[in-house]
Design an enzyme around this catalytic site. Structure first.
Site, short mmCIF file in Angstrom:
data_model
loop_
_atom_site.label_atom_id
_atom_site.label_comp_id
_atom_site.label_asym_id
_atom_site.label_seq_id
_atom_site.Cartn_x
_atom_site.Cartn_y
_atom_site.Cartn_z
CE LYS A 173 -3.70 0.18 -2.62
NZ LYS A 173 -3.50 -1.15 -2.07
CD GLU A 248 3.79 11.00 7.90
OE1 GLU A 248 4.96 10.68 8.21
OE2 GLU A 248 3.33 12.13 8.12
CB CYS A 282 7.70 3.32 9.61
SG CYS A 282 6.43 4.00 10.68
CD GLU A 384 11.91 1.51 5.13
OE1 GLU A 384 11.45 1.60 3.98
OE2 GLU A 384 11.32 1.92 6.14
P1 NDP Z 1 4.33 0.54 -0.42
O1 NDP Z 1 4.82 1.88 -0.76
O2 NDP Z 1 4.72 -0.58 -1.31
O3 NDP Z 1 2.71 0.52 -0.40
C1 NDP Z 1 1.95 1.37 0.42
C2 NDP Z 1 0.55 1.47 -0.16
O4 NDP Z 1 0.60 2.12 -1.43
C3 NDP Z 1 -0.08 0.10 -0.44
O5 NDP Z 1 -1.45 0.17 -0.20
C4 NDP Z 1 0.23 -0.09 -1.91
O6 NDP Z 1 -0.58 -1.03 -2.54
C5 NDP Z 1 0.01 1.32 -2.42
N1 NDP Z 1 0.63 1.59 -3.71
C6 NDP Z 1 1.65 0.94 -4.33
N2 NDP Z 1 1.93 1.52 -5.52
C7 NDP Z 1 1.08 2.57 -5.66
C8 NDP Z 1 0.88 3.57 -6.66
N3 NDP Z 1 1.60 3.60 -7.78
N4 NDP Z 1 -0.07 4.51 -6.46
C9 NDP Z 1 -0.80 4.51 -5.33
N5 NDP Z 1 -0.67 3.58 -4.35
C10 NDP Z 1 0.26 2.63 -4.51
O7 NDP Z 1 4.72 0.27 1.09
P2 NDP Z 1 4.55 -1.08 1.91
O8 NDP Z 1 3.10 -1.45 1.92
O9 NDP Z 1 5.55 -2.06 1.44
O10 NDP Z 1 4.91 -0.59 3.40
C11 NDP Z 1 6.19 -0.50 3.88
C12 NDP Z 1 6.74 0.91 3.77
O11 NDP Z 1 5.90 1.82 4.46
C13 NDP Z 1 8.11 1.03 4.42
O12 NDP Z 1 8.94 1.80 3.59
C14 NDP Z 1 7.83 1.79 5.72
O13 NDP Z 1 8.90 2.53 6.21
C15 NDP Z 1 6.71 2.68 5.27
N6 NDP Z 1 5.96 3.15 6.43
C16 NDP Z 1 6.08 4.46 6.81
C17 NDP Z 1 5.43 4.92 7.94
C18 NDP Z 1 5.54 6.36 8.37
O14 NDP Z 1 4.74 6.78 9.20
N7 NDP Z 1 6.47 7.13 7.84
C19 NDP Z 1 4.60 4.03 8.76
C20 NDP Z 1 4.55 2.68 8.28
C21 NDP Z 1 5.21 2.26 7.14
P3 NDP Z 1 0.01 -2.55 -2.72
O15 NDP Z 1 -0.02 -3.14 -1.38
O16 NDP Z 1 -0.90 -3.18 -3.68
O17 NDP Z 1 1.39 -2.37 -3.28
#
Ligand code: NDP
Length: 482
Positions: A173, A248, A282, A384
């Site tokens: 997803k 991550e 990130c 963050e």
């Molecule tokens: P989110 O945690 O909001 O979402 C990440 C993914 O998880 C999306 O596809 C989201 O769908 C999905 N999701 C949300 N809720 C659930 C759930 N209950 N169960 C399963 N999947 C779910 O992160 P963001 O998309 O806002 O991305 C930003 C974040 O990602 C920042 O905190 C950043 O630091 C982190 N990040 C970390 C990296 C690393 O390598 N450590 C690299 C890049 C980013 P939906 O979009 O519909 O909410």
């Protein structure tokens, strides 16, 4: 209006419920395509397809799996401009960044794992009494891969490529905020004739599709990249089911600048490490710590340079700052600037939305922002923000720099600027983070393990380590007569 489709069982299909979500273009603030609002029924279909495909894909010779991945890599390369344009439009990031960094690196993820799986080896241990142990590494089954919006195709492919290479089938997803490049990837998979059911891409919200994937009893392995809070929710669901989990998560990365650094190089890279992709990487440094002897000089030079970083049309070749990904995210970022002021910070530049409506751009642009005068323990320095907002603060010596660098609950990455080799090693040893860059930023060798410590995550991606994650180790012990 263009409808994005799910990719299930080798076909591009509508969501079962026939519902769609508006897909906004961050630069214009307008809806430009529709995303499937899928739910557990679509995930169920995808799991069924993946299950059926697993028995043959997991037995497929690895040269064959390798060649499918290589073909995907080549097709992305062939359609690079199309992918980059789609990513820039979906995400608001400058087209130049998407075409120079995100898309080539996404293609490279597939070519790297196409080659890595051929060279992946397991361990063997001989016992003197006359026995040999070897580790049989077998694909696990269906891998659930969930990724965020900031580097949509790059992070998506970073999970999918090793999972497939290792012989698993995937239900994936992408973030519903930036679905377009995942859709183009599904077109590529159809084009190259990837066997049906091997990769399934289900679009939609996290609370529907994401949770249906994490809760599914037939998905034993979850690879997730996203926010720390979502990671906690997923871990709570996955732990009692004993799923294999890689998380991550977020970061609050320090950039530590010593007086003995190569000043010009440091200044140029610190601009990039603070504001690339509008600070929505990130790995961006959001807390800049500067040795007090050069603090004033750095502050003046840095702020003068940041003032030149004016947001503009992501499509224009010269644009270095695009739009933030959504209106909600922009409001969150601006709320943090307000909080910083309440906490006693002085905004040295930026801190406001930029109006580009005269150019027909009614989207979500924020002027890059530098704030000083804040304690490390305040919320602005602990939470963050994930936008074009950095704080700067002075430190006296190595001890204070390390204490400040390690003062948050996160531990994803850090950057150290010094020409003193011994100091760089001392810092690298004491900074509690998954990656420490010395005199550089964002240099990535895919052979190295990648990931955070503390609340920035568990598990490692990249290199052979992720191939170990996506396989099940079994020790086989054979006794022989001496
Ligand atoms: P989110 O945690 O909001 O979402 C990440 C993914 O998880 C999306 O596809 C989201 O769908 C999905 N999701 C949300 N809720 C659930 C759930 N209950 N169960 C399963 N999947 C779910 O992160 P963001 O998309 O806002 O991305 C930003 C974040 O990602 C920042 O905190 C950043 O630091 C982190 N990040 C970390 C990296 C690393 O390598 N450590 C690299 C890049 C980013 P939906 O979009 O519909 O909410």
């Amino acid at each position: 209006m263009k409808k994005i489709l799910n990719y299930i069982n080798g076909e591009l299909i509508e969501p079962q419920g026939q519902k769609y979500i508006d897909n906004y273009e961050p630069a214009t603030g307008e809806v430009y395509s529709l995303i499937p609002d899928s739910d557990h029924k679509d995930v169920e279909l995808a799991v069924k397809a993946a299950k059926e495909a697993f028995s043959s894909w997991s037995q497929t010779n690895k040269e064959v799996r390798s060649s499918y991945l290589r073909k995907i890599a080549e097709k992305i390369k062939d359609r690079q401009e199309e992918f980059a344009t789609a990513e820039s439009r979906d995400n608001g990031k400058p087209l130049s960044l998407a075409s120079k960094v995100d898309i080539p690196r996404a293609s490279h993820n597939f070519s790297f794992y196409s080659s890595a799986i051929i060279h992946f080896a397991s361990e063997s241990h001989q016992m003197e009494l006359g026995a040999i142990n070897y580790t049989l590494r077998q694909p696990i089954g269906i891998a659930g891969c969930i990724s965020p919006w900031n580097l949509p195709l790059y992070l998506f492919s970073w999970k999918i490529a090793p999972a497939l290479a290792a012989g698993n089938c995937v239900v994936a997803k992408p973030s519903e905020i930036t679905p377009y490049t995942a859709y183009l990837l599904s077109e590529v998979c159809v084009d190259i004739g990837l066997p049906k059911g091997v990769l399934n891409i289900v679009h939609g919200y996290g609370h529907k599709v994401g949770s249906a994937i994490t809760e599914h009893p037939e998905i034993p392995i979850i690879s997730f990249t996203g926010g720390t809070q979502t990671g906690q929710t997923i871990a709570k669901v996955a732990a009692p089911m004993f799923k294999k989990l890689s998380l991550e998560l977020g970061g609050k990365n320090p950039a530590i600048i010593f007086e003995d650094c190569d000043y010009d190089k440091m200044l140029e890279t610190t601009l990039r490490s603070s504001f690339a992709n509008q600070g929505q990487i990130c790995l961006c440094g959001s807390r800049i710590l500067v040795q007090e002897s050069i603090y004033e000089r750095f502050k003046n030079d840095f702020v003068a340079a940041v003032k030149q970083l004016n947001p503009g049309d992501p499509k224009a070749k010269t644009t270095k700052q695009g739009a933030l990904v959504s209106e909600a995210h922009m409001q969150k970022v601006l709320a943090y600037v307000k909080l910083a002021k309440e906490e006693g910070g002085q905004v040295l530049c930026g801190g406001h939305q930029v109006d580009l409506s005269a150019d027909g751009l009614n989207g979500w642009f924020v002027q890059p922002t530098v704030i000083e005068g804040l304690d490390q323990n305040c919320r602005t320095n602990q939470e963050e923000i994930f936008g074009p907002v950095v704080t700067i603060s002075p430190f006296k010596d190595e001890g204070e720099a390390i204490a400040k660098a390690n003062s948050t609950k996160y531990g994803l990455a850090a950057t150290v600027w010094t020409e003193n080799l011994s100091r760089s090693q001392r810092m690298a040893e004491q900074i509690h983070a998954g990656i420490v860059w010395v005199n550089c930023w964002l240099l990535r060798d895919l052979r190295t393990p990648f990931g955070g410590v503390k609340q920035s995550g568990v598990g490692r991606e990249g290199g052979f380590e992720v191939l170990q994650f996506f396989t099940e180790p079994k020790n086989v012990c054979i006794k022989y007569d001496k």
